[in-house]
Design an enzyme around this catalytic site. Structure first.
Site, PDB file in Angstrom:
ATOM      1  N   LYS A  10      24.122  -5.651   8.895  1.00  0.00           N
ATOM      2  CA  LYS A  10      22.949  -5.140   8.789  1.00  0.00           C
ATOM      3  C   LYS A  10      21.918  -5.623   7.811  1.00  0.00           C
ATOM      4  CE  LYS A  10      20.971  -0.472   8.842  1.00  0.00           C
ATOM      5  NZ  LYS A  10      21.033   0.867   8.842  1.00  0.00           N
ATOM      6  N   ASN A 192      19.405  -9.320   1.515  1.00  0.00           N
ATOM      7  CA  ASN A 192      20.341 -10.391   0.992  1.00  0.00           C
ATOM      8  C   ASN A 192      21.342  -9.657  -0.091  1.00  0.00           C
ATOM      9  OD1 ASN A 192      18.756 -12.193   2.264  1.00  0.00           O
ATOM     10  ND2 ASN A 192      17.274 -11.826   0.726  1.00  0.00           N
ATOM     11  N   ARG A 193      21.794  -8.250   0.420  1.00  0.00           N
ATOM     12  CA  ARG A 193      22.747  -7.862  -0.405  1.00  0.00           C
ATOM     13  C   ARG A 193      22.427  -7.443  -1.831  1.00  0.00           C
ATOM     14  NH1 ARG A 193      23.627  -6.419   3.974  1.00  0.00           N
ATOM     15  NH2 ARG A 193      25.445  -6.341   5.133  1.00  0.00           N
ATOM     16  N   LEU A 194      21.119  -7.781  -2.325  1.00  0.00           N
ATOM     17  CA  LEU A 194      20.616  -7.502  -3.495  1.00  0.00           C
ATOM     18  C   LEU A 194      20.274  -5.972  -3.693  1.00  0.00           C
ATOM     19  CD1 LEU A 194      18.615 -10.729  -4.774  1.00  0.00           C
ATOM     20  CD2 LEU A 194      21.329  -9.850  -5.331  1.00  0.00           C
TER      21      LEU A 194
END
Ligand SMILES: Cc1cc2nc3c(=O)[nH]c(=O)nc-3n(C[C@H](O)[C@H](O)[C@H](O)COP(=O)(O)O)c2cc1C
Length: 215
Positions: A10, A192-194
Site C-alpha cells: 500500500k 516510497n516508505r519515507l
C-alpha cells in the site's frame, strides 16, 4: 499450510508531519490527530489502543483496551486490577500504548508509567457505565481460567437477581489507570516508505525534546 503475503502493498499518501508545524507539547498534537481522525477518516473505534506490559513471565503482552480520557497529565483506561495486565503493572508500571488509525495512515506510540487513578474518579466513571457493564465487571474474574461459558452466564443471572432495584457498587479491584507519558512518537505514512516520524522525549520531567526519526 502456506500463504505468501509479499504482494500486500500500500502506498501511504494521506498526510504529512513536519517539524515546523508541530506544537511543543505532544498532548496537543495527540488531541489534534484524535479530532482529525474522528472527523475526517473512517475509524470504528478511534479510542481503541493496545496496552503493552511486561508480564510476570518476562514476556511483553499487548491487548486492546479503550482510552476513556486524555489530559495534559496522560491517558486513562479502565480495567480489572487483578487481571494479567493489572498484575504486570503492579510489578512493572512501565507500559506502552499504541494507536493505529488505518484510515488516516497514522500511528501513535506512547511509552509511560501507569498508576491507579483516585478511587473517587473510578467511582464516577463506573457510575456512568450502563448497568450491564457494571454487573459484567462484578461477574468476571478477568484473566482467570473459567470452566465454561455457562458458569459466567449463571453468575450474571444470579447477580442480576440479587441486585435488582439496587445500585451496583464498583468493586475495589476494578478501576482506572493513568499512563503518564515519557515518550510519544507520531508516525504518518508517506509515499516510497519515507514516512514521517516525530518523537517527543520528556526531559527532566518537564520539557519535551522533539526529534525527527528515520523511517
Ligand atoms: C475493542 C476492544 C476493547 C476493549 N476494551 C477493554 C477495556 O477498556 N478494558 C479491559 O479491561 N479490556 C478491554 N478489552 C479486552 C482486552 O483486550 C483483554 O482481553 C482484557 O483486558 C484481558 O487482558 P489481560 O488478561 O491481558 O489482562 C477490549 C478488547 C477489545 C478488542
Amino acid at each position: 499450510m502456506e500463504k505468501d503475503l509479499s504482494k500486500y502493498r500500500k502506498s501511504y499518501e494521506k498526510g504529512a508531519l513536519l517539524l515546523t508545524e508541530v506544537p511543543e507539547n505532544p498532548l496537543e498534537l495527540f488531541q489534534k490527530w484524535f479530532h482529525e481522525v474522528d472527523a475526517f477518516f473512517i475509524e470504528d473505534e478511534t479510542n481503541a489502543m493496545t496496552v503493552s506490559t511486561i508480564g510476570l513471565d518476562g514476556y511483553p503482552k499487548n491487548r486492546v483496551v479503550l482510552l476513556k480520557k486524555y489530559t495534559y497529565e496522560g491517558f486513562i483506561f479502565y480495567t480489572n486490577y487483578n487481571s494479567e495486565k493489572g498484575k504486570a503493572i503492579a510489578m512493572n508500571p512501565n507500559v506502552c500504548l499504541s494507536f493505529f488509525w488505518h484510515g488516516a495512515e497514522r500511528q501513535v506510540i506512547i511509552k509511560g508509567k501507569a498508576e491507579k487513578i483516585a478511587e473517587n474518579l473510578s467511582d464516577g466513571y463506573f457510575e456512568s457505565r450502563p448497568r450491564g457493564s457494571q454487573i459484567g465487571a462484578l461477574v468476571s474474574n478477568q484473566s482467570e481460567v473459567v470452566e465454561n461459558r455457562e458458569v459466567l452466564e449463571n453468575k450474571l443471572k444470579a447477580l442480576e437477581d440479587e441486585l435488582e432495584g439496587k445500585e451496583v457498587i464498583r468493586p475495589k479491584h476494578w478501576g482506572g489507570y493513568l499512563v503518564r507519558p515519557v515518550e510519544i512518537e507520531f508516525w504518518q505514512g508517506r509515499p516510497n516508505r519515507l514516512h514521517d516520524r516525530i518523537r517527543y522525549k520528556l526531559q527532566d520531567n518537564y520539557d519535551w525534546q522533539i526529534d525527527r526519526l528515520s523511517p
